[in-house]
Design a protein around this motif. Structure first.
Motif, short mmCIF file in Angstrom:
data_model
loop_
_atom_site.label_atom_id
_atom_site.label_comp_id
_atom_site.label_asym_id
_atom_site.label_seq_id
_atom_site.Cartn_x
_atom_site.Cartn_y
_atom_site.Cartn_z
N UNK A 195 0.85 -1.18 0.00
CA UNK A 195 0.00 0.00 0.00
C UNK A 195 0.89 1.23 0.00
N UNK A 196 0.44 2.28 -0.69
CA UNK A 196 1.18 3.54 -0.66
C UNK A 196 0.95 4.20 0.70
N UNK A 197 2.01 4.51 1.42
CA UNK A 197 1.86 5.20 2.71
C UNK A 197 1.24 6.57 2.46
N UNK A 198 0.51 7.07 3.46
CA UNK A 198 -0.17 8.36 3.28
C UNK A 198 0.81 9.48 2.93
N UNK A 199 2.03 9.39 3.46
CA UNK A 199 3.00 10.46 3.22
C UNK A 199 4.04 10.07 2.17
N UNK A 200 3.72 9.06 1.33
CA UNK A 200 4.66 8.67 0.27
C UNK A 200 4.36 9.45 -1.01
N UNK A 201 5.43 9.72 -1.75
CA UNK A 201 5.28 10.38 -3.05
C UNK A 201 5.03 9.30 -4.09
N UNK A 202 4.14 9.57 -5.03
CA UNK A 202 3.81 8.57 -6.06
C UNK A 202 4.66 8.79 -7.30
#
Ligand code: DC
Length: 210
Positions: free
Chosen positions: A178-185
């Protein structure tokens, strides 16, 4: 304190190459955490042991030596599939996550890549990037790579496999991808690897200078 770069994403998204280059560029240590799950899976396969026996898998995980992970040997497709089965076991994850967290403390910094680095292994990482690409683009990359090495693969099988692995990794109960809430895509679907690396490097440079 070490500077930690967390890279997550699905198979063939480009995260491995990006992580290796980021580590080299910054003089940091690098751990491909997928290799830790692969090494456990390989040890079980080699001994003809079941992939779903928790206590056997736990023991194998405990005995793992992070300094002895051979990417060439562990790259085999079947080992990747077996690894994603081993990776659903919470107690195995706990053992491997602890080893990965210890690795992340290495000075002056560390790049870790996997599925749950930004969410579980290093939730306080200095920079988190979620690298992805469309499933058909990723299947084509894997297919082309295999063909270039003289292997005869069927594209439809590769695509079906990538989709099955995505589903197993993102639908498992413990630490799903899952993409962490504070990760850049970083979506690399329309990028070559150099463009993708430069984009990731810009994200890391911005975090270092913040
Ligand atoms: O990235 P890879 O293909 O080497 O990973 C092999 C398997 O290991 C993958 O299907 C899911 C699992 N994995 C995981 O659950 N958590 C990680 N941090 C890295 C890999």
């Amino acid at each position: 304190m070490s500077f930690v770069i967390a890279i997550d994403g699905p198979a063939a998204s480009g995260k491995g190459t990006i992580s290796r280059r980021l580590a080299r560029e910054n003089g940091f240590h690098h751990l491909d955490t997928g290799l830790t799950y692969r090494a456990v899976a390989k040890a079980l396969l080699d001994q003809n042991l079941p992939l779903d026996d928790v206590s056997i898998a736990e023991k194998t995980a405990y005995e793992l030596d992070l300094s002895d992970l051979d990417p060439e040997v562990l790259a085999v497709h079947e080992i990747g599939n077996a690894a994603s089965k081993v990776a659903v076991m919470s107690s195995v994850r706990k053992i491997l996550v602890k080893a990965q967290q210890d690795f992340s403390l290495k000075l002056p910094g560390a790049v870790l890549d996997g599925r749950d680095i930004g969410t579980v292994v290093c939730p306080n990482a200095d920079v988190k990037i979620f690298v992805t690409a469309d499933a058909d683009v990723r299947a084509k990359r894997r297919y082309d790579e295999a063909v270039s090495k003289g292997r005869d693969l069927n594209y439809d099988h590769v695509l079906a496999d990538i989709k099955a692995r995505d589903a197993r990794d993102s639908e498992r109960k413990d630490s799903p991808m899952r993409q962490a809430d504070d990760a850049l895509l970083l979506d690399t679907s329309k990028m070559d690897i150099e463009t993708a690396f430069q984009a990731a490097k810009a994200m890391v440079d911005a975090a270092k200078n913040a």
